[in-house]
Write an enzyme that holds these catalytic residues in place. Structure first.
Site, PDB file in Angstrom:
ATOM      1  N   ASP A 198      14.733  66.491  69.907  1.00  0.00           N
ATOM      2  CA  ASP A 198      13.414  66.712  69.318  1.00  0.00           C
ATOM      3  C   ASP A 198      12.463  67.419  70.276  1.00  0.00           C
ATOM      4  O   ASP A 198      11.368  67.837  69.878  1.00  0.00           O
ATOM      5  CB  ASP A 198      12.785  65.374  68.898  1.00  0.00           C
TER       6      ASP A 198
ATOM      7  N   ASP B 295      11.883  61.257  68.619  1.00  0.00           N
ATOM      8  CA  ASP B 295      12.353  60.213  69.531  1.00  0.00           C
ATOM      9  C   ASP B 295      13.564  60.638  70.350  1.00  0.00           C
ATOM     10  O   ASP B 295      13.839  60.058  71.392  1.00  0.00           O
ATOM     11  CB  ASP B 295      12.681  58.925  68.771  1.00  0.00           C
TER      12      ASP B 295
ATOM     13  N   ASP C 127       9.256  61.476  61.448  1.00  0.00           N
ATOM     14  CA  ASP C 127      10.585  60.889  61.268  1.00  0.00           C
ATOM     15  C   ASP C 127      10.494  59.725  60.289  1.00  0.00           C
ATOM     16  O   ASP C 127       9.412  59.226  59.994  1.00  0.00           O
ATOM     17  CB  ASP C 127      11.108  60.359  62.612  1.00  0.00           C
TER      18      ASP C 127
END
Length: 967
Positions: A682, A678, A385
């Protein structure tokens, strides 16, 4: 005196009873009644719902919460219990001792020792006949004690890590202030804030919320989520918030929750074997079978020679001491098996993993699954990310376009007119999942970094959060989600009209706008030329690495009939904001280190393409590769995927499904993939990846529970440290395997050949048990706990097709084995002549010299094993205290065995000259290793014997077995 004591006792009892009565009066409801409410709607209604139950629990109001003082908390804990679960007691040391005693070969040796005592004492007398039996028993006891102690220490370390996993913070309302507390400090009566990805921390009742969806599969096994409401208010501990937000009233904690009633503990295990342990167990089994064959052959040869000798002299001369010889032959055969079975392999993995896990805690990484340690060392791809991982996640609004002005945020209050400023503040304060709590003239801002940045902008413009929130009634909320990339609310204003507010990804919200707010706060049609100008502003912000959001609204004369909170067209643009999220210090160096180590990095972000490219350039992720948007990536054909996949470095405007798809496509190309995440969405990608890495600060509980490791500081640099530790674990175990196989080959061969040639084994049972201790437990301690070093990140990753026992290792093993066998055979057959060993104890002296030389060869070969490639094996040796202690202990105890325990170990004291020869022969193994390492080896594996047929491709449900490189 007794009367006074009795009076004091009665007073104490009465005081306690009074206290209990007082508490009972304070709380007008009992645990039993609270338990009866569960799924009992009639009783729930009779108690006037959550409001009535809250009053009985002495909750001031749902806007104030409990008092939260120290006495208040103590009384609630005393009456309703604490939020802790009864756990399975930690296994005691004696249980590990008992397990160690279950080893079949050690049991057989103990039986041999008893037989040796039974035969030796009658035949040789009490003064001499007990030595062999007691020597074997003491050696077995030493092995059992060290094995049990090692296992017990590892269990304590894993227990500490298990406890660390369970640390969860929750947000509660106490004394009117929103605050974070540990889940263990939660009490009945607390008002808890829930949001997407949270774990429900206790049983409770729904108070209010928006689009709240709870997944109860962990409790009920049902995959269908539930939608709590005032009619169905029951929430249960251990379930997960899949979507939305809300508040709940805690009604049961700890063992009184439904979860606590069903389970006596909440733990994730730790007893599962890792894939590397499984593979090495397979290696140990095969080597053990070879050892069994050698043991049987050795015993057979010794017995045949013994019988031939007895036949030659006549069986009428049979002596009881002959029976003792047979027992010793059997003990030697069993001990060969003990030495051959490399039970130290799984121990080395456990030691190395436990050591690495403990050290990684210091490097801000909490390993949830043991397999993640070793798998990360084989990673070839990291899909990361952006927000919070590559950047600091400390956001601030830097630039704002509003009411025709494009300016720095710090100047905005000087140029905005009152009406325009009010609209912007309304949009910020009403359309938010965050919160602002005013405590003692101080504003405490809660929420995600993006929300806090916007809320701080509203405060900076002079807005009053409480005043704006009270000026209208919240009707509907559509929380932000990764698919629509926007959040919307519908409110009812004081004039009876309705207004929808919307904020989200700039290009998505801007596309829905056909009006724009002017300087006076009025809504004007958005002309094509001005739209192009606004699109240019969005691009300019993005190219400055700013995260761009658009804020918009639309008015309704009456309640909208459709279910949509905000329409997809007809909005009025209020502002475009540019939010700065600085790149973390050290990220660029960490990315460069990954590239140097052969690990490719791909950034997957929800930001627009220009912002993503700017950040990726700054981090050195985007070099000469591709940067595409999620929809484009999803549409790639098989041919386009094959052509572009390994060029891909950035995916912008991605959805969670893009991350999952990327993992699948990379794994199909035999890549070992690590993924960061997070959010709740996901979770599929984290589960599918070879290594799932959840963020410890910004990560939701759903993401953390799915992941293999938690990055406690959300920092990309910490991910690189995990990769380094993973490589260290893998390499350390390779070093140990190289060392142990060398000892195995030499010990088996020397005893077998000597038995065939001379009818006797030069290494006795006690001596072999000591060698077994050196190469198993002590060897694992010394080699499996080496700290990682920078050179590990200069090698390419092992990947999915790597061979565990490499050609280089075989070269080192065979080189050392040949050298040791040559010198031991020379000593065995020519030692007396070369060294002029004569006298009554010549045989004992020669056998002791062989034993001593063999042990010192292992001591120096242990040093050799520190480096499998480099000639210099002494690098950083002085910093590894454990390694030095193991060597020192081995040398000292060897001297004690030779010089002082000869009766038990079948040794005799050696002269200084013979000691020097033993040490010199061992030292020469360093020179032999240096020469052997100069021999080139082919890169293609020659030995396929220890290689598994395929990579471990199917992850088990418990998340321990992962897709791993073949061994």
């Amino acid at each position: 005196m007794q009367a006074m004591e009795m009076r004091d006792f009665k007073i104490a009892v009465l005081a306690t009873q009074a206290a209990i009565i007082f508490i009972g009066k304070r709380f007008a409801i009992t645990n039993q009644q609270l338990g009866d409410i569960v799924d009992n709607s009639e009783l729930y209604k009779r108690l006037n719902g959550a409001q009535g139950i809250g009053k009985k629990l002495d909750v001031h109001s749902f806007e104030h919460g409990i008092l939260g003082s120290e006495n208040d908390i103590k009384e609630r804990v005393l009456e309703f219990g604490s939020n802790k679960y009864e756990e399975k007691p930690v296994r005691g040391y004696f249980l590990y001792l008992w397990d160690a005693c279950q080893d079949l070969t050690l049991v057989i040796l103990a039986v041999c020792a008893v037989i040796a005592l039974a035969v030796g004492i009658p035949t040789e007398g009490i003064s001499q006949g007990w030595y062999d039996g007691v020597g074997i028993l003491v050696s077995v006891l030493l092995v059992v004690l060290i094995t049990a102690t090692s296992d017990y220490r590892q269990s304590l370390q894993f227990q500490v890590l298990e406890n660390e996993k369970k640390k969860i913070d929750v947000e509660v309302l106490r004394a009117g202030c929103r605050q974070k507390i540990s889940i263990y400090d939660l009490v009945v009566g607390d008002i808890v804030f829930l949001s997407t990805g949270d774990q429900v921390p206790a049983d409770g009742l729904f108070i209010s919320g928006y689009s709240l969806i709870i997944g109860q599969s962990s409790l009920t096994g049902e995959s269908e989520p539930v939608h709590p409401s005032c009619e169905k208010p029951f929430l249960f501990a251990g379930t997960m918030v899949m979507n939305g937000s809300g508040k709940m009233l805690v009604t049961a904690v700890g063992m009184r929750t439904e979860w606590g009633k069903l389970m006596s503990k909440l733990s994730e295990g730790g007893d599962n074997e890792t894939p590397l342990q499984v593979r090495l167990n397979g290696v140990a089994t095969v080597v053990g079978k070879i050892g069994l064959a050698f043991a049987l052959l050795t015993f057979s040869v010794l017995i045949i020679r013994f019988l031939v000798a007895r036949f030659a002299e006549g069986f009428e001369n049979w002596k009881m001491t002959y029976l003792l010889d047979i027992v010793n032959y059997f003990a030697i055969a069993v001990t060969i098996l003990v030495v051959a079975v490399p039970e130290g392999l799984p121990l080395a993995v456990t030691l190395s993993l436990a050591y690495a896990m403990k050290q990684m805690m210091d490097d801000k990484a909490l390993i949830r699954n043991l397999a993640a340690c070793e798998t990360m060392g084989s990673a070839t791809y990291i899909c990361t990310d952006k927000t919070g991982t590559l950047t600091t996640n400390k956001m601030a609004v830097i630039k704002v376009y509003c009411a025709g002005h494009n300016n720095e945020a710090e100047n905005l209050h000087k140029i905005l007119r009152e009406k325009a400023s009010e609209l912007l503040i309304e949009n910020v304060f009403l359309n938010t999942s965050g919160d602002i709590v005013e405590c003692e003239d101080e504003h405490k801002v809660y929420g995600s970094p993006t929300e806090t940045a916007l809320l701080n902008l509203g405060l900076f413009l002079g807005g009053s959060y409480s005043a704006v929130k009270s000026s209208c009634e919240m009707v509907k909320v559509a929380p932000f989600n990764s698919f629509e990339k926007k959040m919307s609310v519908l409110v009812k204003r004081r004039d009876g009209r309705y207004r929808s507010f919307c904020k989200g990804a700039a290009e998505i919200v801007l596309k829905a706008c056909d009006h724009v707010m002017d300087e006076m706060g009025a809504s004007n049609p958005l002309e094509a030329l001005e739209r192009q100008k606004l699109e240019g502003i969005v691009r300019a912000y993005s190219q400055e690495a700013l995260r761009t959001l658009c804020l918009a609204y639309v008015d309704h004369d009456s309640m909208p009939e459709c279910d949509e909170v905000c329409p997809k067209v007809g909005l009025t643009l209020v502002a475009i904001v540019g939010i700065k999220d600085p790149v973390r210090p050290g990220v660029k160096d960490a990315v460069d280190l990954c590239l140097k180590a052969g690990i490719k990095v791909c950034m997957v972000t929800g930001d627009n393409l220009e912002t993503a490219k700017a950040i990726a350039h700054e981090c050195n992720i985007l070099t000469d590769g591709l940067a595409v948007e999620g929809p484009v990536f999803r549409r790639w054909s098989s041919e386009e995927t094959m052509e572009n996949l390994f060029k891909l470095q950035v995916i912008a405007r991605s959805s969670p499904s893009d991350k999952f798809l990327l993992v699948e496509r990379l794994q199909a190309q035999q890549e070992v993939v690590a993924v960061t995440g997070d959010g709740t969405n996901d979770a599929p990608a984290l589960h599918a990846a070879d290594i799932g890495l959840a963020m410890g600060i910004s990560g939701t509980e759903v993401a953390k529970s799915t992941a293999d490791a938690i990055i406690l500081d959300d920092n990309f640099s910490s991910i690189v440290k995990i990769a380094k530790w993973g490589r260290s674990v893998y390499t350390n175990i390779q070093k140990f395997v190289q060392f142990q196989l060398t000892v195995n080959i030499v010990a088996l061969t020397i005893n077998f050949v000597s038995a065939c040639a001379t009818g006797d084994a030069p290494l006795t049972a006690v001596q072999l048990l000591w060698v077994n201790l050196i190469m198993d437990t002590l060897g694992a301690l010394a080699l499996a706990t080496e700290a990682p070093y920078d050179a590990l990140m200069e090698r390419p990753p092992v990947g999915r097709q790597g061979s565990f026992i490499t050609n280089m290792m075989w070269r080192n093993i065979l080189g050392q084995a040949v050298y040791q066998l040559i010198i031991l055979w020379v000593l065995q057959f020519k030692g007396k002549t070369i060294l002029h060993i004569t006298g009554d104890h010549a045989n004992e002296t020669l056998n002791t010299l062989i034993f001593n030389s063999f042990v010192f060869c292992q001591v120096f070969n242990e040093i050799n094993s520190r480096e499998m490639e480099k000639v210099n094996v002494f690098g950083s040796i002085l910093t590894n205290n454990l390694f030095l202690l193991v060597l020192l202990f081995t040398v000292i105890f060897q001297a004690v065995i030779v010089e002082f325990l000869g009766t038990f170990a079948s040794t005799v004291p050696l002269s200084a000259e013979h000691w020097a020869i033993s040490v010199a022969l061992g030292f020469c193994s360093l020179l032999v290793a240096a020469v052997v390492k100069l021999i080139p080896v082919p890169s293609k594996p020659i030995m396929e014997f220890f290689r598994s047929s395929k990579a471990k491709g199917d992850a088990m449900d418990d998340g321990v077995y992962h897709r791993l490189p073949s061994s």
